[in-house]
Design a protein around this motif. Structure first.
Motif, short mmCIF file in Angstrom:
data_model
loop_
_atom_site.label_atom_id
_atom_site.label_comp_id
_atom_site.label_asym_id
_atom_site.label_seq_id
_atom_site.Cartn_x
_atom_site.Cartn_y
_atom_site.Cartn_z
N LYS A 123 47.09 34.97 30.56
CA LYS A 123 46.82 35.13 32.02
C LYS A 123 45.45 34.57 32.42
O LYS A 123 44.65 34.74 31.48
N GLN A 124 45.38 34.32 33.65
CA GLN A 124 44.12 34.07 34.19
C GLN A 124 42.96 34.90 34.41
O GLN A 124 43.57 36.05 35.09
N ALA A 125 41.82 34.87 34.12
CA ALA A 125 40.89 35.64 34.32
C ALA A 125 40.31 35.86 35.65
O ALA A 125 40.36 34.76 36.41
N ASN A 126 40.09 36.80 36.33
CA ASN A 126 39.85 36.76 37.74
C ASN A 126 39.13 38.24 38.13
O ASN A 126 39.40 39.12 37.45
N ASN A 128 38.91 40.08 41.43
CA ASN A 128 39.75 39.90 42.70
C ASN A 128 39.13 40.81 43.84
O ASN A 128 38.03 41.47 43.64
N ILE A 129 39.82 40.71 44.88
CA ILE A 129 39.23 41.31 46.24
C ILE A 129 39.37 42.57 45.86
O ILE A 129 38.50 43.56 46.26
N ALA A 130 40.24 43.42 45.26
CA ALA A 130 40.23 44.84 45.13
C ALA A 130 39.03 45.29 44.23
O ALA A 130 38.53 46.25 44.58
N GLU A 131 38.75 44.57 43.30
CA GLU A 131 37.50 44.77 42.51
C GLU A 131 36.23 44.71 43.44
O GLU A 131 35.17 45.65 43.23
N CYS A 132 36.01 43.81 44.34
CA CYS A 132 34.91 43.40 45.19
C CYS A 132 35.01 44.75 46.03
O CYS A 132 33.98 45.35 46.33
N HIS A 133 36.10 45.33 46.48
CA HIS A 133 35.96 46.64 47.44
C HIS A 133 35.67 47.82 46.63
O HIS A 133 34.95 48.73 46.94
N GLN A 134 35.94 47.92 45.37
CA GLN A 134 35.36 48.85 44.19
C GLN A 134 34.32 48.83 44.29
O GLN A 134 33.47 49.94 43.96
N ILE A 135 33.66 47.65 44.08
CA ILE A 135 31.89 47.60 43.88
C ILE A 135 31.44 48.09 44.93
O ILE A 135 30.51 48.73 44.95
N ILE A 136 31.80 47.78 46.19
CA ILE A 136 31.16 48.15 47.44
C ILE A 136 31.08 49.77 47.62
O ILE A 136 30.17 50.68 47.74
N LYS A 137 32.36 50.35 47.13
CA LYS A 137 32.53 52.04 47.13
C LYS A 137 31.62 52.41 45.91
O LYS A 137 30.86 53.62 46.52
N GLU A 157 31.23 33.97 37.72
CA GLU A 157 31.72 32.89 37.75
C GLU A 157 33.13 32.94 38.05
O GLU A 157 33.85 32.14 38.64
N PHE A 158 33.75 34.33 37.83
CA PHE A 158 35.17 34.54 38.06
C PHE A 158 35.60 35.09 39.48
O PHE A 158 36.49 35.38 39.66
N LEU A 159 34.30 35.24 40.30
CA LEU A 159 34.38 35.40 41.74
C LEU A 159 34.80 34.45 42.39
O LEU A 159 34.18 33.43 42.32
N ASP A 160 36.05 34.55 43.28
CA ASP A 160 36.40 33.27 44.19
C ASP A 160 35.62 33.31 45.50
O ASP A 160 34.71 34.47 45.38
N LYS A 161 36.26 33.15 46.44
CA LYS A 161 35.61 32.98 47.94
C LYS A 161 35.48 34.71 48.27
O LYS A 161 34.72 35.00 49.11
N GLN A 162 36.22 35.49 47.63
CA GLN A 162 36.46 36.94 47.89
C GLN A 162 34.96 37.44 47.48
O GLN A 162 34.64 38.65 48.20
N GLY A 163 34.28 36.74 46.87
CA GLY A 163 33.00 37.33 46.41
C GLY A 163 32.08 37.47 47.42
O GLY A 163 31.06 38.38 47.29
N ASN A 164 32.35 36.72 48.51
CA ASN A 164 31.23 36.80 49.66
C ASN A 164 31.42 38.16 50.46
O ASN A 164 30.79 38.73 51.10
N ALA A 165 32.61 38.93 50.13
CA ALA A 165 32.54 40.33 50.42
C ALA A 165 31.30 41.20 50.13
O ALA A 165 31.07 42.24 50.59
N LEU A 166 30.78 40.89 48.88
CA LEU A 166 29.59 41.39 48.32
C LEU A 166 28.28 41.18 48.88
O LEU A 166 27.16 41.77 48.42
N LEU A 190 29.18 31.33 43.17
CA LEU A 190 29.18 31.14 44.61
C LEU A 190 27.67 30.80 44.88
O LEU A 190 27.00 31.70 44.58
N ASN A 191 27.35 29.82 45.64
CA ASN A 191 25.86 29.59 46.13
C ASN A 191 25.36 30.78 47.04
O ASN A 191 24.11 31.01 47.19
#
Length: 380
Positions: A123-126, A128-137, A157-166, A190-191
């Motif tokens: 399976k692909q490593a990732n 995800n957005i749920a993890e980003c929300h967990q980090i914020i919490k 590196e495994f943060l996709d565009k959803q990483g911008n939530a952070l 992400l830059n």
């Protein structure tokens, strides 16, 4: 995790300690270094030092309440985030026990090793957005026990565009909140995140550090430690992986192979190929990796760069003799064949067919002095 438990990296350790003692702790830092250099271990040791109740001049005390909790990765103000391999709803908290076990077993963790702990298959490593929300919490609360609340994000590196939530929590965190990212490839981050962090570059481990670690803590002989340190090329993760496989003298085998090919010894080559086919995939890969490195050292000797060649004395003598008969074009051709073979071994190629084919290619280079197009043969 204390700094003293981490191999080498003296300059990085001192820089981190100085930043704490001089109260120059950046709230968002990126530990950037290749696999096996110790980036994750350094981040944990740094966090432990920040939270230590009795800081020493060169390390955390290791015995206070905070240090004891850190050493079990169970401090309430220490949080981790890392790639997972499941559904979009899964977060790192679902695998925290496996994570603790994986890191405490091997602080030089790699993605492949981590994958084995969570039984993810292919399976692909990732992250995800749920993890980003967990980090914020996690970072929305004040520290419970220590001065600092720390989140260590492994492999951003495994943060996709959803990483911008952070971005907001990275740029404007709660007071005394630290965001430590541990990465291996700057180009894949992400830059928008990269521009908001203070960069700490971590170099590969040097040959002597790995060799000393293998001899002192893993009870390897000097010859075995030298060979593994040489093959690992500064990657402690790779060195520890090699310890799990049978120790073999790759030098003796490789030189024997080259001599058989140079002499065009058909039946003996077939016997050698049968021997190689029985070695197992990891040993075959290590053998090919050794051959690639050894031929490169020969080219350095040919170029007069003996001072930077890292070979034991016996192997150095063999390399000097070989460098007199193998020019750069021939070396490049052999290296190309070895690297191609390594690639195919990783993909489960038939080892008998593969090693026979490589042998024939090396015969063409050594005995017939034939190199592929683009490798211009220079007689002297």
């Amino acid at each position: 995790m204390q700094f003293k438990d981490i191999i080498g990296q003296g300059a990085i350790k001192q820089r981190l300690i100085t930043s704490v003692n001089e109260n120059r702790v950046s709230h968002a830092q990126l530990f950037l270094g290749p696999e096996g250099a110790g980036g994750l271990a350094l981040a944990v040791a740094y966090a432990q030092y920040l939270s230590c109740e009795d800081k020493q001049t060169d390390d955390s005390c290791g015995v206070c309440s905070s240090c004891r909790k850190y050493q079990k990765l169970m401090h309430p103000d220490l949080h981790f985030s890392y790639p997972t391999f499941g559904t979009p709803k899964e977060t790192s908290l679902d695998f925290i026990e496996q994570w603790r076990d994986a890191f405490l077993t091997n602080t030089y963790l790699s993605l492949d090793i981590w994958r084995g702990y969570v039984d993810s298959g292919n399976k692909q490593a990732n992250i995800n957005i749920a993890e980003c929300h967990q980090i914020i919490k996690k970072l929305s609360f004040k520290p419970f026990e220590s001065v600092y609340k720390v989140l260590i994000l492994w492999l951003p590196e495994f943060l996709d565009k959803q990483g911008n939530a952070l971005l907001k929590v990275i740029e404007e965190p709660q007071p005394n909140t630290l965001f430590l990212l541990v990465a291996q490839n700057q180009d894949q981050i992400l830059n928008t995140i990269l521009s908001r962090t203070q960069l700490i570059k971590i170099p590969c481990l040097n040959y002597e550090d790995i060799k000393g670690e293998l001899m002192n803590k893993h009870h390897q002989t000097e010859a075995a430690a030298s060979e593994i340190a040489y093959l690992s090329n500064g990657n402690m993760t790779e060195a520890l992986t090699m310890l799990q496989h049978d120790t073999k003298s790759y030098h003796t085998l490789f030189v024997q192979w080259l001599r058989l090919c140079f002499g065009n010894k058909g039946l003996e080559i077939l016997s050698f190929v049968d021997q190689m086919a029985k070695m197992g995939r990891e040993n075959q890969k290590n053998f090919l990796r050794y051959g690639t490195s050894f031929i490169r050292e020969c080219t350095l000797l040919r170029a007069g760069a003996e001072r930077i060649v890292k070979l034991p004395e016996q192997e150095m003598e063999t390399a000097k003799k070989m460098s007199a008969v193998i020019n750069n074009a021939m070396a490049q051709a052999i290296i190309t064949e070895l690297e191609k073979a390594h690639y195919h071994i990783e993909r489960n190629a038939n080892p008998k067919i593969l090693f026979l084919d490589v042998s024939l290619q090396i015969i063409k280079v050594l005995n017939l002095k034939t190199v592929p197009a683009g490798n211009h043969y220079i007689p002297n």
